[in-house]
Design an enzyme around this catalytic site. Structure first.
Site, PDB file in Angstrom:
ATOM      1  N   LYS A 218       0.857  -1.177   0.000  1.00 14.33           N
ATOM      2  CA  LYS A 218       0.000   0.000   0.000  1.00 14.33           C
ATOM      3  C   LYS A 218       0.894   1.228   0.000  1.00 14.33           C
ATOM      4  O   LYS A 218       1.631   1.474   0.962  1.00 14.33           O
ATOM      5  CB  LYS A 218      -0.924   0.004   1.216  1.00 14.33           C
ATOM      6  CG  LYS A 218      -1.906   1.187   1.241  1.00 14.33           C
ATOM      7  CD  LYS A 218      -2.808   1.096   2.455  1.00 14.33           C
ATOM      8  CE  LYS A 218      -3.783   2.262   2.518  1.00 14.33           C
ATOM      9  NZ  LYS A 218      -4.655   2.202   3.713  1.00 14.33           N
ATOM     10  N   ARG A 228     -10.410  10.259   1.018  1.00 14.29           N
ATOM     11  CA  ARG A 228     -10.403  11.015   2.275  1.00 14.29           C
ATOM     12  C   ARG A 228     -11.750  11.709   2.489  1.00 14.29           C
ATOM     13  O   ARG A 228     -12.247  11.815   3.603  1.00 14.29           O
ATOM     14  CB  ARG A 228      -9.268  12.037   2.262  1.00 14.29           C
ATOM     15  CG  ARG A 228      -7.897  11.443   1.983  1.00 14.29           C
ATOM     16  CD  ARG A 228      -7.204  10.941   3.222  1.00 14.29           C
ATOM     17  NE  ARG A 228      -6.058  10.090   2.916  1.00 14.29           N
ATOM     18  CZ  ARG A 228      -4.846  10.532   2.621  1.00 14.29           C
ATOM     19  NH1 ARG A 228      -4.601  11.823   2.564  1.00 14.29           N
ATOM     20  NH2 ARG A 228      -3.868   9.678   2.389  1.00 14.29           N
ATOM     21  N   LYS A 270      -2.129  -1.730  -3.695  1.00 16.14           N
ATOM     22  CA  LYS A 270      -2.956  -0.523  -3.734  1.00 16.14           C
ATOM     23  C   LYS A 270      -2.053   0.693  -3.835  1.00 16.14           C
ATOM     24  O   LYS A 270      -1.125   0.823  -3.030  1.00 16.14           O
ATOM     25  CB  LYS A 270      -3.800  -0.463  -2.453  1.00 16.14           C
ATOM     26  CG  LYS A 270      -4.700   0.759  -2.325  1.00 16.14           C
ATOM     27  CD  LYS A 270      -5.475   0.724  -1.008  1.00 16.14           C
ATOM     28  CE  LYS A 270      -6.416   1.933  -0.893  1.00 16.14           C
ATOM     29  NZ  LYS A 270      -7.183   1.915   0.379  1.00 16.14           N
TER      30      LYS A 270
END
Length: 345
Positions: A218, A228, A270
């Site tokens: 990640k 977010r 990711k």
């Protein structure tokens, strides 16, 4: 002297008439591209609804879903709309669903993350009750949605994320999720030792059958921006001390070796589209299923370009997903999961 090509096939450009190879006109690759049926027959990479996992956000206390401004078509769900979304995904043949819970109240340690009646455990119970085993139900096992500082772990006296103290809280969170009926816990915080700690914790509590979908690679990515907003993040600063540096690839392989040794059942890369080289390296290195997360920024850019008429929306969605599968991902987390699955069926 051999040129390295089969006889009558290869050779340098210009070896045949009009710059063709010696095999021309006998060798014509375009024969396999001449119709939709032929292209479908010889396709090397295919998408299937079961390859897709739908990430969803559920907000405590909502009575109606709330659109996420930077992600057209994505919402923060109420309990009722989450149930409907899960049923729709199951009916479309989607492989799984990833749950993110958004509490009304946050604190320094993210205590709502392991509250048996907290938003995420409630969402797990609702979805499992609604669809049973028709979907694999996974849940984000991280504190960032629950902490008032927005970091993925508890902070020490210097304001840094305390790795080992955070592991203990991840264990509480994973147990609460397992007790609620989740199929896969998904530690995404990139804490050292998180997979091993969760495996030991779950096994000791009698949850040996609860799987771990590990966020192995990640990256500290700018592609997370819209996410977010979707999770009402409280973060100030960044997460570069625990998420990976986009400049590094070998580091991912080290993380991969550790996660698999610690008991990861599946691993995630990711983001996906800017890290296809990492997807390929991970897929070539292990025999556990590899998942890639097509993240919020990737989704938002395509939607924005399509809204402006700059790209063909459905074609580019399918092309991005095929490219991720072609790179080696067995499954893909994507906000287009249901739409694409319905079209594929």
């Amino acid at each position: 002297m051999s040129d390295g090509f089969p006889e009558g096939v290869g050779g340098p450009a210009g070896a045949g008439p009009a710059g063709t190879t010696p095999g021309f006109p006998t060798v014509r690759p375009r024969r396999l591209r001449g119709s939709a049926a032929m292209r479908r027959l010889v396709a090397e990479t295919r998408l299937h609804p079961a390859d897709l996992i739908l990430p969803v956000f559920t907000m405590e206390g909502l009575t109606e879903p709330v659109p996420v401004r930077s992600m057209p078509g994505v919402v923060q769900h109420s309990r009722d709309s989450l149930r409907k979304a899960a049923v729709e995904a199951a009916e479309a043949g989607v492989g799984g669903i990833m749950l993110f819970g958004l509490p009304r109240q946050k604190d320094a340690v993210g205590s709502g993350a392991w509250d048996p009646d907290g938003v995420l455990q409630q969402a797990i119970r609702d979805v499992v009750a609604e669809v049973g085993d028709a979907l694999v139900v996974a849940a984000d096992t991280c504190l960032d949605e629950f902490t008032d500082h927005g970091h993925c772990g508890v902070l020490d006296e210097h304001g840094r994320v305390d790795n080992d103290a955070t592991l203990e809280l991840y264990g509480r969170m994973a147990l609460a999720q397992a007790e609620a009926g989740v199929h896969l816990v998904a530690p995404s915080g990139m804490m050292d030792g998180q997979v091993g700690h969760l495996r030991r914790t779950l096994d000791a509590a009698g949850f040996a059958d609860t799987g771990i979908l590990a966020y192995t690679a990640k990256y500290a990515s700018a592609f997370f921006g819209p996410f977010r907003e979707a999770v009402n993040s409280s973060l100030t600063g960044d997460r570069r001390t625990y998420q990976q540096d986009p400049a590094n690839a070998r580091e991912s392989m080290r993380e991969l070796a550790l996660d698999v040794a610690e008991g990861a059942d599946m691993v995630i890369v990711k983001p996906a589209m800017s890290y296809l080289d990492i997807v390929r390296q991970v897929a070539d290195a292990v025999d556990v299923p590899v998942v890639a997360y097509q993240v919020s920024g990737e989704y938002a850019m395509v939607e924005a370009a399509a809204a402006n008429g700059w790209v063909e929306r459905e074609r580019i969605i399918d092309e991005t997903l095929v490219s991720i599968r072609r790179a080696g991902a067995r499954s893909i987390l994507t906000y287009w999961a249901v739409e694409v699955a319905q079209r594929l069926r």
